[in-house]
Motif scaffolding. Structure first.
Motif, PDB file in Angstrom:
ATOM      1  N   ARG A 287      -8.229  -8.583   7.205  1.00  0.00           N
ATOM      2  CA  ARG A 287      -8.260  -7.177   6.795  1.00  0.00           C
ATOM      3  C   ARG A 287      -7.820  -6.279   7.961  1.00  0.00           C
ATOM      4  O   ARG A 287      -8.376  -6.375   9.052  1.00  0.00           O
ATOM      5  N   VAL A 288      -6.831  -5.448   7.707  1.00  0.00           N
ATOM      6  CA  VAL A 288      -6.338  -4.504   8.715  1.00  0.00           C
ATOM      7  C   VAL A 288      -6.154  -3.145   8.053  1.00  0.00           C
ATOM      8  O   VAL A 288      -5.516  -3.072   6.990  1.00  0.00           O
ATOM      9  N   PRO A 289      -6.701  -2.066   8.627  1.00  0.00           N
ATOM     10  CA  PRO A 289      -6.486  -0.735   8.056  1.00  0.00           C
ATOM     11  C   PRO A 289      -4.994  -0.412   7.985  1.00  0.00           C
ATOM     12  O   PRO A 289      -4.247  -0.678   8.931  1.00  0.00           O
TER      13      PRO A 289
ATOM     14  N   LEU B 286      -4.050  -9.760   3.880  1.00  0.00           N
ATOM     15  CA  LEU B 286      -5.255  -9.895   3.065  1.00  0.00           C
ATOM     16  C   LEU B 286      -5.298 -11.253   2.372  1.00  0.00           C
ATOM     17  O   LEU B 286      -6.365 -11.866   2.243  1.00  0.00           O
ATOM     18  N   GLN B 287      -4.118 -11.739   1.957  1.00  0.00           N
ATOM     19  CA  GLN B 287      -4.037 -13.061   1.341  1.00  0.00           C
ATOM     20  C   GLN B 287      -4.398 -14.168   2.332  1.00  0.00           C
ATOM     21  O   GLN B 287      -4.800 -15.270   1.931  1.00  0.00           O
TER      22      GLN B 287
ATOM     23  N   GLN C  20       0.162  -5.454   4.758  1.00  0.00           N
ATOM     24  CA  GLN C  20      -1.298  -5.421   4.621  1.00  0.00           C
ATOM     25  C   GLN C  20      -1.761  -6.387   3.533  1.00  0.00           C
ATOM     26  O   GLN C  20      -2.742  -7.125   3.712  1.00  0.00           O
ATOM     27  N   ARG C  21      -1.047  -6.412   2.391  1.00  0.00           N
ATOM     28  CA  ARG C  21      -1.407  -7.330   1.305  1.00  0.00           C
ATOM     29  C   ARG C  21      -1.202  -8.784   1.728  1.00  0.00           C
ATOM     30  O   ARG C  21      -2.004  -9.659   1.394  1.00  0.00           O
TER      31      ARG C  21
END
Length: 490
Positions: A37-39, A32-33, A28-29
């Motif tokens: 964005r993914v839950p 994000l980089q 997930q991080r």
């Protein structure tokens, strides 16, 4: 079901390149980089169904790239290969290389230099054993996809393998000569770059004072065979038939690379030639590795009674109670547009068999979904360009509808799965999956050639024949059991 904007490509790129174990939070991080964005809750669901990922303990995962990069494995060239100065790639890199790469797409290196390839004509009998791990049922397709056979019409010949075929092989003559390579020697291979399919090889010379001497290397290799036997039996016992022999072997290495991927390892070919516990076995219309003398059991086909082997989250099961994937809905709609249907009700009738009784809310929900998708696809539909594949798509959909109908009948008959011949249930499941994959290719692959259409038609003929055989058996069992139950009640 994952939304249309789910970052499939970004995650696939990560999985092909990242070689360390990771957690969903780490992924997930990473996303994000990249500005994605993914839950967090969606990531484990996606990873659990991804063919390139293995789940480890402690909420960790590892990709195939991570499991097999830098992993050692062994290749024992045959007398034929040594005589011809070649190396047949075949299944030799299974399960270490990307299973989606064809043998000729892998690149072997010796030191810093790429080993050149050449195309040569060979007798089929000299090379077929080096493709067996793909499953005998798939060997003709792999041979047909070799660049050397581009001009050969395998499909038109019902995929029968001729006595002689063309094959792309590694040109090993200068290396065998330089290494003074003999029949006692072997190649030690290592996955240098999983994503690119780069394989490094070095010679392993066998030093004996006489032919029958048993060396320390021989003893270490015998120990490796015992370890391989234990790991493979555990994998089969734990994971069952899996999706292929390749997947069975991958599970055997999962958690065991430190034990199995070592410079003194043997090859899987040699192991299977000498083991007394594991053998090739029929699994429906496919082949698996299994315990010798035992029938491959059927993996669960039903949830309660009916459970398709593919992932329900990627289908309309929640809406209509039938596991129809979105691409299959598109296929039925394209077929309807080609037929010039005036209403979506005809599409509905082809998808939902009479034997499947839906709740009123399911019917309404599905019809709304169908009408919406029908409107979208009809805007860009071109009947002229659809002409070449319309008939083979219709035939495939007719088979798919017949499969769904039979599954619904079996589901509603009230009999236990154990009441039916297990191999026939396996074949039913496999036909369901194979037909689905074929339809997906027909729907979405652009520029299908005449050869592709012929190949699809030949495959369909075989699948229809298999379906007719098992349909007769399963329906007979169903009617017989029902008659027996009625006689007892009466």
């Amino acid at each position: 079901m994952f939304k249309g904007d789910f970052p499939h490509e970004a995650i696939n790129a990560f999985l092909r390149m990242h070689t360390a174990a990771f957690t969903p939070k780490f992924l997930q991080r990473y996303l994000l980089q990249q500005g994605i964005r993914v839950p967090a809750r969606e990531i484990p669901d996606y990873l659990d169904m991804h063919p390139l990922v293995f789940e480890l303990s402690g909420n960790e995962y590892v990709s195939r790239a991570g499991l097999f990069t830098a992993a050692y494995f062994s290749i024992k060239p045959s007398a034929f290969e040594l005589r011809e100065g070649i190396l047949v790639i075949g299944h030799r890199c299974m399960p270490f290389a990307d299973p989606e790469m064809l043998p000729h797409e892998l690149q072997f290196f010796s030191g810093k230099y790429a080993i050149s390839k050449k195309c040569m004509e060979v007798f089929s009998d000299d090379v077929l054993d080096m493709y067996r791990l793909f499953g005998e049922e798939y060997v003709p397709q792999y041979l047909a996809l070799d660049p050397g056979n581009e001009q050969r019409d395998f499909a038109g010949n019902d995929y029968e393998i001729p006595n002689r075929i063309n094959m792309t092989v590694c040109d090993m003559q200068p290396y065998y000569e330089r290494w003074d390579f003999s029949s006692d020697d072997r190649l030690l291979a290592r996955v240098a770059d999983w994503h690119k399919g780069l394989i490094e090889i070095v010679p392993l010379k066998q030093k004996r004072s006489h032919r029958f001497e048993s060396t320390p290397d021989d003893e270490r290799r015998r120990f490796w065979y015992r370890c391989m036997d234990s790991c493979l039996q555990t994998a089969i016992r734990t994971y069952g038939p899996c999706g292929s022999i390749e997947e069975q072997l991958a599970f055997a290495y999962l958690g065991n690379t430190g034990l199995l991927c070592r410079p003194d390892c043997g090859s899987i070919e040699e192991y299977l030639a000498q083991t007394e516990s594991i053998d090739f076995a029929e699994y429906g219309v496919e082949t698996r590795l299994w315990k010798k003398g035992e029938e491959v059991y059927a993996s669960p086909l039903w949830k309660g009674h009916m459970q398709a082997e593919f992932d329900f989250s990627d289908t309309l099961f929640a809406e209509i109670g039938i596991p129809i994937p979105e691409f299959m809905l598109d296929a039925y709609i394209f077929d309807s547009l080609y037929r010039k249907d005036k209403t979506v009700k005809n599409v509905y009738k082809r998808i939902v068999p009479e034997t499947c009784v839906l709740d009123e809310w399911q019917v309404k929900t599905f019809l709304l979904h169908l009408e919406s998708r029908y409107a979208i696809l009809s805007e860009t539909y071109n009947r002229f360009t659809d002409f070449t594949k319309a008939e083979v798509r219709r035939s495939a959909l007719e088979l798919y509808s017949a499969l769904v109908k039979l599954m619904c009948e079996l589901d509603s008959c009230g009999l236990s799965v154990d009441a039916f011949p297990q191999q026939d249930l396996v074949i039913l499941s496999q036909l369901f999956a194979h037909t689905g994959r074929l339809i997906e290719v027909i729907v979405y692959q652009e520029n299908l050639t005449d050869s592709d259409i012929v190949s699809a038609s030949v495959s369909l003929e075989g699948m229809v024949g298999s379906f007719e055989d098992i349909e007769e058996v399963l329906i007979a069992v169903m009617h017989s059991k029902k008659k027996d139950a009625f006689s007892i009640i009466k």
